[in-house]
Enzyme design. Structure first.
Site, PDB file in Angstrom:
ATOM      1  N   THR A  25     -31.625  -0.739  40.486  1.00  0.00           N
ATOM      2  CA  THR A  25     -32.075  -0.708  41.870  1.00  0.00           C
ATOM      3  C   THR A  25     -31.630   0.560  42.573  1.00  0.00           C
ATOM      4  OG1 THR A  25     -30.148  -2.062  42.307  1.00  0.00           O
ATOM      5  CG2 THR A  25     -32.283  -3.163  42.347  1.00  0.00           C
ATOM      6  N   ASP A 137     -13.025  -3.786  38.196  1.00  0.00           N
ATOM      7  CA  ASP A 137     -14.182  -4.319  37.472  1.00  0.00           C
ATOM      8  C   ASP A 137     -14.038  -4.102  35.972  1.00  0.00           C
ATOM      9  OD1 ASP A 137     -16.502  -5.737  37.246  1.00  0.00           O
ATOM     10  OD2 ASP A 137     -17.823  -4.037  37.591  1.00  0.00           O
TER      11      ASP A 137
END
Lengths: 415, 353
Positions: A25, A137
């Site tokens: 995206t 992460d």
């Protein structure tokens, strides 16, 4: 042309895009080459023009930290240039990632291989933590593997500097399966220990060849953790019941780790259990982990160039190498030696590059800044949770931008 | 950010062999430190190049038109930038941003004008963009409409249009090591000394903080390390405390190095005289680069030229693709799957960017 524009143009000309290899995206990833040397690179093009608030936070974070960090086990950001309204990050080319290696059922991991991957992960992470940077992460598909076998920590889109004492950070970080219990309980003050929990999960996953703590929702994640490691007592983890989002999720006994990790050595189990200490302050640090006896006991870690690789090379390992490194017990294949029978067909090996934004979505998606956490049952706080979230989302990710915290008050009492 | 307490006395040319401190590995150390003479030379040549380029632009537009224009010199540029540096703390207290945002925005503004001239980009706009960018890099992002709604006569595009240029000028090096953090580190350190004055230390720290903030108006951060600035601030607040600390660190000699820095903090930290700056700003209206003035003749000409190049590129690409498509045609019966030429060209151009 301005001097700045000209400099940018010069930079742009050093790199050639060849082929689009992924699209997400907010970014497109290209395979490319350095024009002068012909070496392979990856270009991550981030569309900035499309963003309402200008350059977005994950792009800024990634650039900010990768610009500063230079380490063998951290992905190398070679250059940054712009083109029209796009931001282009030139990254070193990395063949694959640890997730794909774990999932490749044709590969056999030796204990020495696992030791090598974990050592490289810890070295890279120790460097980040030494620079006061939290990754937030860590998971197998953010640990990329270079052609020479070196492991590189990638995707700094959620990273940040450790906040000063008294300053809040968001708890909506780290992919669920790798997220520590303090974040699941909504802790807003935390430290490097959050990354260490993730390393523990990765360590266990390398041994088991399947994710160790695969919760189906945030609530289920806590249950999954407690089922595997026992519900923490007040003694294990003082005051955890006071955390903002604390909810009791049931009492589970603590099963011996040995039951699951049958083939692991005592050193290995000891280190593994230290990544999973509930009390974040007691959890082992990257630096301490690197000095753990596990890394000094035999077998020695496999040299990166000899680690299992995706593709046909997996069968090229000679028997002597195997002999020297592992107590083979092929009759009862311990989880640390051989992958369990494949539940599903393993995905075909595909060449992959550091493309945090364009990765195929893994089941627990990375928490995005507007939190989509299901509201917990029986919220005890007087302010409804939903409302609180809404209020905080008006301001910054890490607390209100107009907070009135006095530096003196927070720092002043420390000696 | 770590709290740097080590005091480096090294010049950028002689990094320690073997071991590098974290600070020495930073982009700030590597790319944003200058000697005083380097700094003035950089500004001087930047200004000269800018004047020459803008003069050429005027001349190209109408010959002879640049002869009676009085361009700004490097010192005048610096004074104008300084005025806008003084606006940053005001805006930050208006928004309630923490010190990190304020200090980061200030560094961005200073660094920007080591690569650009005020005659191209007015510091008023650049300052607003630098501050907005700093909120993001310092982990305090706010939506652009919230930001602009609280600043009079400012639209989202005023801020965002320059964001890329600012980021580029900074070399995308967003991390800044601040003196106020080093000051905090030294202050914590002092409290671990056996014989520090417990009663007055808080007051001394507060007054040192004021000196660190004053230092932000000067060139100090482009010349000295954050810890040197912090120590100078402590030394201005209490020479005894500073001496106590450096002695405990066995680096008494550092006090001599920071003497000129102390002078700089005292002398250069005054806000510029408003009348003088107003006069500079008035002259800037006449000498600013017409290429950057939206709607001017030169601006339109430049835009037209850019459009012409883009169109040319597009036509070339279309030719290439058409040719490729025609060549492949005999082997590609499946016309339904074939992209239209337009789509293919768009895609190819997109990839080129």
């Amino acid at each position: 042309m301005d001097a700045v524009e000209k400099a940018n143009y010069e930079r742009q000309r050093r790199w050639a895009k060849e082929k689009k290899i992924g699209e997400g995206t907010y970014a497109v990833v290209y395979k490319g080459r350095e024009v002068k040397t012909g070496r392979k690179i990856a270009i991550k093009k981030i569309k900035v023009g499309a963003m309402k608030d200008g350059m977005d936070m994950s792009a800024i974070r990634e650039v900010k930290f990768l610009r500063e960090l230079r380490h063998q086990n951290v992905i190398d950001l070679l250059d940054v240039f712009s083109s029209k309204t796009n931001l282009n990050l030139v990254l070193e080319w990395l063949e694959t990632d640890l997730e794909m290696i774990i999932k490749d059922r044709s590969l056999v991991f030796l204990p020495a291989d696992i030791k090598s991957w974990i050592a490289m992960t810890l070295r890279g992470l120790e460097f980040c933590h030494r620079n006061s940077i939290l990754h937030r992460d860590l998971k197998p598909n953010n640990l990329l593997i270079a052609a020479n076998g070196q492991l590189k920590i990638a995707d700094f889109g959620l990273a940040r500097d450790i906040a000063d004492p008294g300053y809040k950070m968001t708890c909506q970080v780290i992919t669920r399966w790798y997220r520590p219990p303090e974040l699941l309980f909504g802790a807003r003050y935390y430290s490097t220990a959050v990354d260490m929990w993730s390393v523990g999960c990765i360590f266990a996953e390398l041994i088991l060849r399947i994710p160790y703590l695969p919760g189906e929702s945030d609530m289920d994640q806590l249950k999954t953790i407690f089922r595997a490691l026992g519900t923490p007592t007040e003694e294990d983890w003082p005051c955890h019941t006071k955390l903002p989002d604390y909810v009791p999720v049931g009492q589970f006994p603590k099963p011996p780790m040995r039951d699951l990790f049958t083939a692991a050595t005592a050193d290995c189990l000891n280190l593994l259990s230290k990544f999973f200490l509930y009390e974040p302050r007691k959890r082992i640090s990257a630096r301490a982990a690197l000095s753990h006896p596990y890394f000094f006991a035999l077998p020695n870690p496999t040299h990166p160039s000899k680690l299992p690789k995706i593709s046909t090379q997996s069968s090229t390992r000679t028997l002597e190498e195997v002999d020297g490194n592992v107590d083979l017990d092929l009759d009862s294949p311990g989880p640390s030696v051989k992958a369990p029978a494949p539940a599903k067909k393993a995905p075909a090996p595909v060449t992959k590059v550091s493309t945090p934004a364009v990765k195929a979505p893994t089941p627990p998606s990375k928490p995005s800044p507007p939190p989509v956490k299901p509201s917990p049952p029986a919220a005890t706080a007087p302010v409804p949770r939903k409302l609180k979230r809404k209020l905080s989302s008006v301001s910054s990710e890490d607390g209100s931008y107009c907070r009135k915290l006095d530096f003196m008050k927070t720092g002043g009492t420390r000696t | 950010m770590p709290v740097p307490t080590e005091v480096s006395t090294e010049t950028p040319e002689s990094p320690k062999r073997g071991q590098t401190t974290l600070y020495e590995a930073s982009t700030q150390f590597r790319n944003w430190r200058f000697s005083r003479s380097q700094l003035s030379k950089t500004r001087q040549s930047l200004n000269e190049a800018a004047v020459e380029a803008i003069r050429d632009t005027f001349e190209a537009d109408s010959p002879g038109s640049s002869s009676d224009i009085s361009f700004l010199n490097a010192d005048e540029e610096r004074l104008l930038v300084k005025l806008y540096i003084t606006k940053i703390p005001q805006l930050c207290s208006h928004f309630g941003f923490p010190e990190e945002v304020e200090a980061t925005a200030t560094s961005y503004l200073k660094r920007f004008y080591l690569k650009n001239t005020v005659m191209d980009w007015h510091p008023k706009n650049v300052m607003l963009t630098a501050l907005f960018l700093a909120t993001k890099t310092a982990n305090q992002p706010i939506p652009i409409d919230v930001y602009t709604s609280r600043i009079p006569k400012t639209s989202a595009s005023d801020v965002l249009d320059l964001e890329f240029l600012v980021a580029q000028s900074l070399g995308f090096e967003f991390t800044v090591w601040h003196a106020y953090r080093a000051l905090w580190g030294i202050w914590l350190d002092i409290q671990s000394l056996p014989d520090y004055p417990k009663d007055s230390i808080a007051e001394i720290y507060n007054s040192a903080k004021i000196h660190v903030r004053a230092a932000r108006l000067t060139d100090a951060e482009l010349i000295y390390t954050p810890s040197q600035i912090a120590l100078a601030a402590f030394s201005l607040a209490s020479p005894n405390i500073a001496a106590l600390w450096t002695h405990a660190k066995s680096s008494d000699s550092i006090l001599q190095i920071i003497e000129p820095l102390k002078q700089m903090i005292l002398q250069d930290s005054r806000a510029p005289d408003v009348e003088t700056v107003r006069d500079i700003d008035r002259r800037l209206k006449l000498c600013k680069n017409p290429e950057k003035v939206v709607g001017s003749k030169v601006y339109l000409a430049k835009k037209a030229e850019e459009d012409r190049i883009a169109a040319e590129k597009r036509r070339k690409k279309a030719d290439e693709i058409r040719k490729a498509m025609e060549e492949n045609d005999p082997f590609n019966e499946d016309t339904a799957n074939k992209k239209t030429l337009d789509d293919a060209v768009n895609e190819a151009l997109e990839d080129d960017d």
